[in-house]
Each structure stands twice: as structure tokens, then as C-alpha cells.
Write a protein that holds these residues in place. Structure first.
Motif: not given
Lengths: 150, 266
Positions: A47, A53-56, A105, A123-124, A126-127, B95-99, B101-102, B175
Motif C-alpha cells: 500500500t 488515496q491508498p492504492v496497491l 492505511m 472495514h477500512y 480489512v485489505g 477486497m479492501g479500500v485500496a483495491f 480505489n483502483m 477476502l
């Protein structure tokens, strides 16, 4: 192809291939706090904050990030230190591999939620997977950090 | 995964022309599952400069641009009010927030992923797809096509019909991909969608016909409808679950969901 990224406040130009992912671009240029975990959009270890914005990073083509602002934990040293202290106090830290992604995150959570509920925190986050700690201590650490920052 | 060339389209026409120059050219959505593909891409076409990342509310429908991210869609409160949070609940399970967002709405639809937790609710909301060249097409018709069109998806339209909804994703871990997902939407009639069967989402047509022609809805009618569903919805097995397990899960949640949206006493 040449791309330009503003990483932790500093503009840097990279030469990248069309199928190169940002995680590799960053790590190949010694920005190694961004971890390579699953390398498949699942674990959250990679991350970063892209334009806040958080992205992978493992799944973002580097060319698509051209002219973007990127923050890693190095760019948020002061906040990350406070998160680390909260993690330490709650015994939430084991191998540490997931910590950089998780810290970013948490910073993003703080920016997007003024006073998040327990469910919103869960919820925030969880990824972002952790294979050591079982999440409860981390959850307490996040709450401690957020409460101390209010 | 191999991409020879990256191309940022300046207009939709430009993207369409470039897409059809070579059979191995492809449009980039969120590109989250790109790494899992083995087919080489000659030119990867990026639509991010085309302003397709907007959600508009018209009188008859919501228009969701194909480059709208799942996070943007998650935050579309007026849409969720109308659909009884059906889409919000399905998105929350992806999935999660970062996922999110894309990942884009367009990529999720065009990918026709069998595990999709978004396609199933879109089916029951009677979504229509707007393509640049082919024009408007029902999502059901798009999913029935053997090969998706070599076209640019501009937007997904959801009719502004208020109703009651139920969504359930069943998976081994939070997930993980779904073992099964179920969406029910009730307005004047009831629509039922089942996905990750493990095949792609489909409407439970025979079951819907039975319920929508019933004189009254009570537990007996719902039990009968569930039996019709179990006989007609095609289920199978994969590494996540056996067919028999899916059938039991479907039976439970079909009944639970129908009782909830039909407002029946159990």
C-alpha cells in the motif's frame, strides 16, 4: 518510457517499461519500505498513498502514475513514529512486514474519518493482512493512536 | 503478463480505433487482475483521460461512467438509498479500500468474472451497458454473448426504480472469492440473481416467473419457489466448494432473502 513522480516531496524521473508495476519501480530504486507480499492485489503490504488515496503498488502500472504524488512511510515519518509507539504499547508488532502498508492505511483512515467507529476501522483495514499477530492487538493499537491524535 | 506498448487515448473515438487496430490490443480498466492473465497485450489502452469517472443522476436512470472506481460507487449515497443499499453491501465485500480505489466498474463488468460480486446485483437492478459503437445493451444480453464486443464501454445505466433488496456473499474467508453470491431486488416484481455458481451471474428466471405470477406470497409459495430455483439454477463445483455445498447454501439464503424482501412472517 519516462515518467515523473513526486515521491515523499521530491520529483524523480524514472524510465519504465509499459508492463512495469509501480511496486517494482519503487523497490528497484531503493524505496524498499513498500513491501512485496502477495504481488497479486490481495495482502495490502504494498500500500502507498497515491494523490492521498491508498492504492496497491503491486497492481498499478507505473506509467499510469505519471505526474502523481506518492507518499510512503518515509514521507510520513512523524505520524509513523506515533503509530509505531501505539503498536509497541499494545504488543501489536511481530515480524513487521505488513507494518508500512498498515501504517499508510491508518494515516488514510485518519484523513477520511474524523472519529471512526470500531466497525469503520475494521472495514477500512480489512485489505491489510498480517500473518503473525491475529489483528486484535493491532486493532487496539489503531484505536490508541487515533484517540491520542484527537 | 506482457504489454508491448502503453497508449493513453485522447478521445473515445481514438480509443476505439486503437482497440480495433490489432486483435491483441486491450482496454485497461483498474488492471487489478492483469497479472493473472497470460495472454500478451500488444497495446494497453488507458481511458483515464476521457472523463469517464463520473456518476450522474438523470430522471430515469443513474449513469455510472466505466472508469468510476468501486470506491466512488461505494460513496454514491443517492444510488444506495434507491437500491436499499444493494450495491453498497456487495461492494463492501470486495477486497479492501485500496483495491476498490483502483478497480473500475467498467473493468468489473467487461471482465465478466465468474466470481464477480458486482455483476449479480447489477443484474437484478436491470442494468444496461452503453457502448461507444454498439450503443445500449442489456447486461443480460452482454453476458449471454460468447465473445464480448471489441468496443468501448462508456457507462452502466441503472434505472431509477426504488425497491427492497437483499445481498449475500458466501466465502471461505473475508477476502476470498465468493463460493456463491445472491442478490434479490423487489419493486413491482421480484428479480433474483445468483453468481459464483461458479459460473458467471445469472437471473433465476423460472423462480422469478413463479413468484411474479403467484396470487399471494407466503412461506409455502416461497418454499415452492426455492425448490424451483434449486432445480433450475445451474450450480457446479470448483476448488472453493462442491456443488452439493453450494446447493445447501443457496437454499438457505434464497429463503432468507425472499422472506426479507417480501416482508413475510417466518
Amino acid at each position: 518510457m519516462n515518467i515523473r513522480l513526486r515521491i515523499n516531496g521530491k520529483w524523480i524521473t524514472f524510465t519504465v517499461k509499459p508492463d512495469e508495476f509501480l511496486l517494482d519501480t519503487l523497490r528497484n530504486n531503493q524505496i524498499i519500505s513498500v513491501k512485496k507480499g502477495c504481488d497479486g492485489s490481495t495482502c495490502g503490504s504494498c500500500t502507498i498513498l497515491l494523490n492521498n488515496q491508498p492504492v496497491l503498488a503491486c497492481s498499478l502500472l507505473s506509467v499510469r502514475a505519471d505526474e502523481s504524488t506518492i507518499l510512503t512511510v518515509e514521507g510520513h515519518a512523524e505520524e509513523v513514529e506515533k503509530i509505531a509507539v501505539a503498536f509497541g504499547k499494545e504488543g501489536a508488532d511481530q515480524c513487521g512486514f505488513c507494518n508500512p502498508g498498515m501504517a499508510l492505511m491508518i494515516i488514510a483512515l485518519k484523513q477520511s474519518h474524523k472519529n471512526p467507529t470500531d466497525d469503520e476501522i475494521k472495514h477500512y483495514m480489512v485489505g491489510n493482512l498480517c500473518r503473525c499477530s491475529g489483528y486484535q492487538a493491532q486493532f487496539k493499537a489503531i484505536k490508541r493512536y487515533l484517540e491520542e491524535r484527537l | 503478463m506482457q504489454i508491448t506498448e502503453y497508449y493513453k487515448a485522447a478521445t473515445v473515438e481514438d480509443a476505439y480505433q486503437r482497440l480495433n487496430l490489432d486483435s491483441s490490443n486491450a482496454i485497461l480498466g483498474g488492471a487489478l487482475w492483469l497479472k493473472q492473465t497470460s495472454k500478451p497485450i500488444q497495446t494497453a489502452i488507458d481511458l483515464s483521460a476521457l472523463k469517464l469517472n463520473v456518476i450522474k443522476q438523470e430522471s430515469a436512470y443513474f449513469e455510472i461512467g466505466s472508469m468510476v472506481t468501486l470506491s466512488q460507487l461505494y460513496d454514491a449515497d443517492s444510488l444506495h438509498q434507491m437500491t436499499d443499499n444493494l450495491l453498497k453491501e456487495s461492494l463492501a465485500s470486495i477486497m479492501g479500500v485500496a483495491f476498490r480505489n483502483m478497480a473500475t466498474v467498467g473493468g468489473s463488468v467487461i471482465g465478466r468474472f465468474a466470481f464477480s460480486d458486482l455483476i449479480t446485483p447489477l443484474l437484478v437492478l436491470q442494468a444496461e451497458l452503453v457502448f461507444y459503437h454498439q450503443g445500449q445493451m442489456r447486461l443480460t444480453a452482454f453476458l449471454d454473448q460468447k465473445k464480448p464486443p471489441k468496443d468501448i464501454l462508456i457507462s452502466v445505466r441503472i434505472p431509477t426504480i426504488k425497491g427492497r433488496a437483499f445481498f449475500k456473499k458466501v466465502s471461505n474467508t473475508v477476502l476470498d472469492f465468493s463460493i456463491l453470491n445472491l442478490a434479490i431486488f423487489k419493486h413491482e416484481s421480484v428479480l433474483i440473481g445468483v453468481g459464483a455458481r461458479p459460473g458467471i451471474g445469472t437471473l433465476a428466471q423460472a423462480m422469478m416467473d413463479y413468484l411474479n405470477h403467484a396470487d399471494k406470497i407466503d412461506e409455502t409459495v416461497i418454499n415452492e419457489a426455492v425448490e424451483i430455483g434449486l432445480q433450475t439454477i445451474q450450480l457446479s463445483h470448483n476448488q472453493r466448494a462442491q456443488k452439493a455445498y453450494r446447493k445447501q447454501v443457496l437454499k438457505t439464503y434464497l429463503k432468507r432473502g425472499l422472506i426479507e424482501v417480501m416482508n413475510c412472517e417466518h
